[in-house]
Design an enzyme around this catalytic site. Structure first.
Site, short mmCIF file in Angstrom:
data_model
loop_
_atom_site.label_atom_id
_atom_site.label_comp_id
_atom_site.label_asym_id
_atom_site.label_seq_id
_atom_site.Cartn_x
_atom_site.Cartn_y
_atom_site.Cartn_z
N HIS A 1 13.38 -19.24 1.82
CA HIS A 1 14.02 -17.99 1.00
C HIS A 1 11.92 -18.24 1.99
CE1 HIS A 1 13.55 -14.47 -0.87
NE2 HIS A 1 12.07 -14.54 -1.18
N ARG B 1 8.78 -6.52 -3.41
CA ARG B 1 8.72 -8.01 -3.78
C ARG B 1 7.40 -8.35 -4.22
NH1 ARG B 1 11.12 -10.65 -0.61
NH2 ARG B 1 11.76 -9.10 1.38
N GLN C 1 5.81 -5.96 9.51
CA GLN C 1 4.61 -5.93 8.13
C GLN C 1 4.62 -6.49 7.19
OE1 GLN C 1 4.17 -1.86 5.92
NE2 GLN C 1 1.85 -2.30 6.53
N THR D 1 4.05 -6.45 -2.62
CA THR D 1 4.43 -5.71 -1.40
C THR D 1 5.16 -4.15 -2.50
OG1 THR D 1 6.84 -6.06 -0.05
CG2 THR D 1 4.79 -7.54 0.16
N CYS D 2 5.93 -3.12 -1.96
CA CYS D 2 6.01 -2.09 -2.30
C CYS D 2 7.63 -2.46 -2.96
CB CYS D 2 6.21 -1.03 -1.38
SG CYS D 2 7.25 -1.22 -0.27
#
Length: 268
Positions: free
Chosen positions: A99, A52, A116, A49-50
């Site tokens: 996690h 991670r 999201q 994602t942006c």
């Protein structure tokens, strides 16, 4: 067999490094297959994602498997190990499982409860399934984590008042400008995030909205979903529209910057 997760996020790495590690288009499939070809990796899924990039893997040997993941990421993204390793985290066994549960529930997001991320975890799992890079262990892990993420959102109040990155950006713009009415707001990108930007802008009173996208047809289709008039622009008009916009919100997936300092230096 051992479960491990190796990755970086907004908690461990600066945005410049996260951008270099981000995966676009079909790169997730290429990376998962590349990782699966490593000697000690038995199953693998990649969440990008942006904020991670995380590699979830079942490895036959912890030390060798983790090393293969780190070296592969550095090689495929052409980043020196010395620049990458300080920003990586490694979690094993129950910590790795916990996690993924926290990520799916929105507990590890930049904005607590951000919704999201659960959809992004689903996409990561679906891509791994389609690429046949997950087996019995990761299949079960992702199924249970996704179910847990859904339960957290339906059985707790974590979603109450939770906002997305797009709504937070619009709130910040409103706080800096007092009002969005009369301000020319430009949204770059007509995907899901672009739609969220438009939706939040309208909700906060923006009445001059432009939408710019590589595909004008897609931008026009998105604009037609709203009752408010939205001006649509093509990609070749990017700098012209940025120059006359008061606020610019970007939501595009790309490996290269869409705006550079030199592009903006002549603006007043």
């Amino acid at each position: 067999m051992y479960i491990a997760v190796v990755g970086l996020s907004h908690r461990t790495a600066p945005v410049e490094l996260r951008e270099r590690l981000s995966l676009v288009h079909n790169q997730s499939t290429e990376v998962t297959h590349g990782l699966l070809a490593c000697a000690h990796i038995q199953e693998v899924a990649v969440l990008s994602t942006c904020n991670r990039l995380e590699v979830y893997a079942v490895v036959s040997d912890i030390e060798d498997g983790v090393r293969e993941i780190i070296h592969y990421l550095a090689k495929v993204k052409q980043i020196a190990l010395a620049d990458l390793q300080p920003h990586l985290f490694t979690l094993l066994h129950a910590d790795a499982v916990m996690h993924l549960f926290r990520v799916s529930a929105g507990l590890d997001s930049m904005i607590l409860g951000e919704g999201q991320i659960l959809a992004q975890v689903k996409v990561s799992y679906q891509n791994a399934q389609q690429g046949q890079t997950v087996g019995r262990i990761l299949n079960e892990l992702f199924k249970v984590a996704i179910t847990a993420g859904k339960r957290v959102r339906t059985e707790t109040d974590i979603g109450t008042g939770a906002v997305s990155i797009s709504s937070a950006a619009v709130e910040l713009a409103l706080a800096k400008n007092r009002t969005l009415k009369g301000r020319h707001s430009l949204v770059i990108g007509a995907g899901e995030m672009g739609a969220q930007f438009v939706r939040h802008l309208i909700a906060k009173g923006a009445d001059r909205i432009s939408l710019l996208n590589r595909s004008v047809d897609r931008a026009e289709a998105l604009a037609a979903q709203f009752q408010q008039s939205i001006t649509v622009w093509g990609w070749d008009q990017l700098l012209d529209v940025v120059q006359v916009a008061d606020l610019v919100f970007t939501s595009v997936t790309t490996e290269d910057p869409i705006l550079a300092r030199i592009d903006l230096e002549g603006f007043t």
